[in-house]
Design a protein around this motif. Structure first.
Motif, short mmCIF file in Angstrom:
data_model
loop_
_atom_site.label_atom_id
_atom_site.label_comp_id
_atom_site.label_asym_id
_atom_site.label_seq_id
_atom_site.Cartn_x
_atom_site.Cartn_y
_atom_site.Cartn_z
N ASP A 450 -23.82 -6.71 -10.01
CA ASP A 450 -24.86 -7.28 -10.55
C ASP A 450 -25.20 -7.06 -11.97
N ASP A 451 -26.22 -7.55 -12.42
CA ASP A 451 -26.62 -7.43 -13.87
C ASP A 451 -26.97 -6.10 -14.20
N VAL A 452 -27.53 -5.28 -13.25
CA VAL A 452 -28.04 -3.87 -13.46
C VAL A 452 -26.79 -2.92 -13.44
N SER A 453 -25.79 -3.24 -12.69
CA SER A 453 -24.44 -2.40 -12.65
C SER A 453 -23.66 -2.88 -13.96
N LYS A 454 -23.67 -4.14 -14.21
CA LYS A 454 -22.86 -4.45 -15.47
C LYS A 454 -23.21 -3.69 -16.74
N ASN A 455 -24.74 -3.64 -16.91
CA ASN A 455 -25.28 -3.04 -18.04
C ASN A 455 -25.13 -1.54 -17.96
N LEU A 456 -25.21 -1.02 -17.02
CA LEU A 456 -24.82 0.41 -16.69
C LEU A 456 -23.65 0.83 -17.22
N LEU A 457 -22.49 0.04 -16.60
CA LEU A 457 -21.06 0.21 -17.15
C LEU A 457 -20.87 0.09 -18.50
N LYS A 458 -21.31 -1.11 -19.28
CA LYS A 458 -21.50 -1.32 -20.35
C LYS A 458 -22.03 -0.13 -21.38
N THR A 459 -23.22 0.31 -20.96
CA THR A 459 -23.66 1.36 -21.89
C THR A 459 -22.90 2.66 -21.70
N ALA A 460 -22.37 3.00 -20.56
CA ALA A 460 -21.47 4.20 -20.20
C ALA A 460 -20.33 4.01 -21.03
N MET A 461 -19.72 2.96 -21.20
CA MET A 461 -18.48 2.62 -22.12
C MET A 461 -18.82 2.95 -23.64
N GLU A 462 -19.92 2.45 -24.00
CA GLU A 462 -20.33 2.50 -25.45
C GLU A 462 -20.67 3.94 -25.83
N ARG A 463 -21.40 4.84 -24.76
CA ARG A 463 -22.02 5.91 -25.12
C ARG A 463 -21.01 6.96 -25.06
N LEU A 464 -20.27 6.97 -23.90
CA LEU A 464 -19.25 8.18 -23.55
C LEU A 464 -17.96 7.76 -24.45
N ASN A 465 -17.91 6.62 -25.25
CA ASN A 465 -16.56 6.24 -25.93
C ASN A 465 -15.54 6.25 -24.76
N LEU A 466 -15.91 5.56 -23.84
CA LEU A 466 -14.56 5.53 -22.64
C LEU A 466 -13.75 4.16 -23.35
N SER A 467 -12.34 4.42 -22.92
CA SER A 467 -11.39 3.44 -23.36
C SER A 467 -11.56 2.44 -22.30
N ALA A 468 -10.83 1.40 -23.11
CA ALA A 468 -10.85 0.00 -22.43
C ALA A 468 -10.01 0.28 -21.20
N ARG A 469 -9.00 1.04 -21.03
CA ARG A 469 -8.14 1.16 -19.96
C ARG A 469 -8.82 1.55 -18.66
N ALA A 470 -10.22 2.15 -18.96
CA ALA A 470 -10.87 2.99 -18.00
C ALA A 470 -11.77 1.96 -17.18
N TYR A 471 -11.81 0.46 -17.70
CA TYR A 471 -12.80 -0.49 -17.10
C TYR A 471 -12.33 -0.80 -15.69
N ASP A 472 -10.98 -0.96 -15.50
CA ASP A 472 -10.59 -1.50 -14.03
C ASP A 472 -10.59 -0.47 -13.15
N ARG A 473 -10.18 0.86 -13.70
CA ARG A 473 -10.26 2.10 -12.81
C ARG A 473 -11.41 2.30 -12.43
N ILE A 474 -12.49 2.19 -13.13
CA ILE A 474 -13.84 2.51 -12.52
C ILE A 474 -14.30 1.42 -11.58
N LEU A 475 -13.99 0.31 -11.72
CA LEU A 475 -14.09 -0.61 -10.50
C LEU A 475 -13.54 -0.44 -9.30
N LYS A 476 -12.25 0.09 -9.56
CA LYS A 476 -11.58 0.03 -8.31
C LYS A 476 -12.31 1.27 -7.36
N VAL A 477 -12.31 2.49 -8.12
CA VAL A 477 -13.16 3.66 -7.50
C VAL A 477 -14.65 3.34 -6.91
N SER A 478 -15.38 2.65 -7.70
CA SER A 478 -16.55 2.19 -7.26
C SER A 478 -16.45 1.43 -5.94
#
Length: 511
Positions: A450-478
């Motif tokens: 949902d929009d809230v979760s998307k914004n949370l993930l976007k913020t985390a990736m920007e603030r924690l400087n997570l690499s792009a490869r983390a995106y799919d992994r986070i979704l699978k684990v979620s």
């Protein structure tokens, strides 16, 4: 006189029927053709002694033996018994009218006793497919072969038993196993239990998520923090093996001769190779291809302790099997494929000295040394590991706590329920069975946010400087975290927890 006896050759985890044609004619000589290796070429010495010590002999005539198909390489000493029976029948020392109903294999000792062979299970499967009535093999391999139904399996200890069976009609004792009953009997609980682990509640939670979704995991922490102890207990919380998985696993271990007396492997394998292992020993291969550690870990766990200590080229050859869940080894005349669907569990120190990020210990390694140490593990390999978790030493208060921790049985129940949800979710797929195996299309379908979760993930990736490869992994684990809760949808709490498990993806992790 020409006689045909039947044996089998194993390639990968499949067997091929070999027709051994023995012709005894006037003249002198012993000719063995059909691409036999040195072990087979030397068999005439073992056969001669075994027959002599049991009242028979190799005739002083011209013996020609062809192992067909002649263009297929044969290896090993398992053809001794086949060749010996062929020579005896072709030279009319014994009669064997029903010889073509049986597949015969075994290695001979000089006194005629019969030693174990490798690959008894895949050979038995092939024998049934080819319509053979029975399989005569060493007694120590009989239980393994008897797993296959609709095939008479006779375990023998000496060549004299086989001779008397064909020549005099003396019965052999058939080995009969109720596969389902044997499987249920072998489902004993693993010896290591999570109740032995003091503290480390966050790490146990992480291991539960990894087990529930089949996720690869890496544990980062100083020496003595409990990384190995935790890894050894992971199989105890994995769902019990199905009968199909047990047969698959037994087949692979049969090829290398590592099946125990029980015949059927009902416990998930746990393999922990030393860091000096070669890439052939890890992945498989050799002049005569054999499965490596990653195939022996099929349907189980492969634990690589002190990951950066492994040679880089060894780790790199593991990348494709991690993705494809199978190993293909090609040679000039044939190609073999071994299954390798396993959970990778790795551990490593955070720095060469081992105590980086430990507030109670001084930092003895420079940033450059730490960067060099961590760079031994390549980005593409880390890309295939879903969960990174830091393990810290357990404080004295928790170590001395007398209260029992949660048992593996309780954790396994939750894991099994989550796996059942995934089995239903991927029921229309032949290749995907749990969350870690999802491809990009399935991630988009089953991990909608949902929009809230998307914004949370976007913020985390920007603030924690997570690499792009983390995106799919986070979704699978979620998705797995949501399954453990029995939630149909992924929410912000699931995303937040999954983000915590990407330590090595954070830029500036070294400080």
């Amino acid at each position: 006189m020409l006689k045909k006896v039947f044996a089998s050759a194993v390639f990968g985890v499949e067997a091929s029927t070999i027709t051994v044609e023995v012709n005894v004619d006037s003249g002198i000589g012993y000719h063995l053709v059909g691409l036999p290796d040195n072990a087979i070429k030397e068999s005439n010495f073992r056969i001669a002694a075994a027959l002599q010590n049991n009242g028979y002999k190799i005739p002083g005539k011209k013996i020609t033996i062809n192992m067909a198909p002649a263009d297929l390489r044969k290896e090993g000493s398992a053809y001794d018994l086949t060749l010996a029976i062929g020579i005896l029948t072709a030279s009319k020392q014994i009669k064997a009218e029903n010889l073509d109903h049986y597949l015969i294999m075994g290695e001979l000792s000089l006194d005629g006793s019969i030693h174990p062979i490798k690959g008894a299970l895949p050979i038995a499967v092939k024998a049934r497919e080819e319509g053979f009535k029975g399989f005569i093999l060493p007694h120590s391999n009989a239980k393994e072969a008897a797993i296959v139904d609709n095939l008479e399996v006779f375990g023998v200890d000496n060549i004299k038993q086989v001779i008397d069976f064909f020549d005099k009609g003396e019965p052999l004792e058939q080995t009969i196993i109720n596969t389902r009953e044997e499987f249920n009997k072998s489902l004993n609980f693993p010896e290591f239990d999570f109740s032995d682990v003091k503290g480390q509640e966050g790490i146990k939670r992480c291991m539960e998520i990894a087990a529930a979704g089949g996720h690869n995991i890496i544990l980062i922490g100083p020496p003595g923090a409990g990384k190995t102890m935790l890894a050894k207990r992971l199989p105890s919380i994995l769902p019990p093996m199905t009968l199909h998985e047990a047969l698959e696993t037994t087949k692979i271990h049969s090829v290398v001769g590592r099946v125990k007396d029980t015949g059927l492997m009902a416990q998930r394998p746990f393999r922990s190779p030393h860091h000096t292992i070669s890439n052939v020993a890890l992945v498989g291969g050799g002049s005569y291809p054999q499965p490596g550690e990653i195939s022996l870990s099929h349907n189980g766990v492969l634990f690589l302790d002190e990951l950066p200590e492994f040679k880089r080229e060894v780790l790199e050859v593991m990348r494709q099997p991690l993705e494809d869940r199978e190993v293909t080894i090609s040679r000039a005349k044939f190609t073999v494929t071994y299954p390798s669907s396993f959970m990778l569990v790795a551990s490593m120190n955070p720095s060469p000295g081992g105590y980086f990020n430990d507030p109670s210990a001084p930092v003895t390694s420079s940033p450059a040394e730490m960067q060099r140490y961590l760079s031994k593990v390549s980005g593409p390999l880390l890309d295939r590991i879903d969960i990174h978790i830091e393990v810290t030493p357990v404080p004295f208060e928790k170590l001395s706590d007398e209260r029992k921790s949660e048992t593996s049985v309780a954790i396994r129940e939750r894991v099994t329920k989550a796996r059942e949800i995934q089995t239903e979710r991927f029921s229309d797929s032949e290749t995907v069975h749990y969350n870690a195996q999802m491809n990009t299309k399935q991630i988009r379908k089953h991990c909608a946010l949902d929009d809230v979760s998307k914004n949370l993930l976007k913020t985390a990736m920007e603030r924690l400087n997570l690499s792009a490869r983390a995106y799919d992994r986070i979704l699978k684990v979620s998705r797995t975290i949501a399954d453990l809760e029995g939630s149909k949808d992924i929410n912000g709490t699931h995303i937040s927890e999954a983000i915590q498990y990407r330590s090595l993806d954070r830029e500036g992790w070294l400080g």
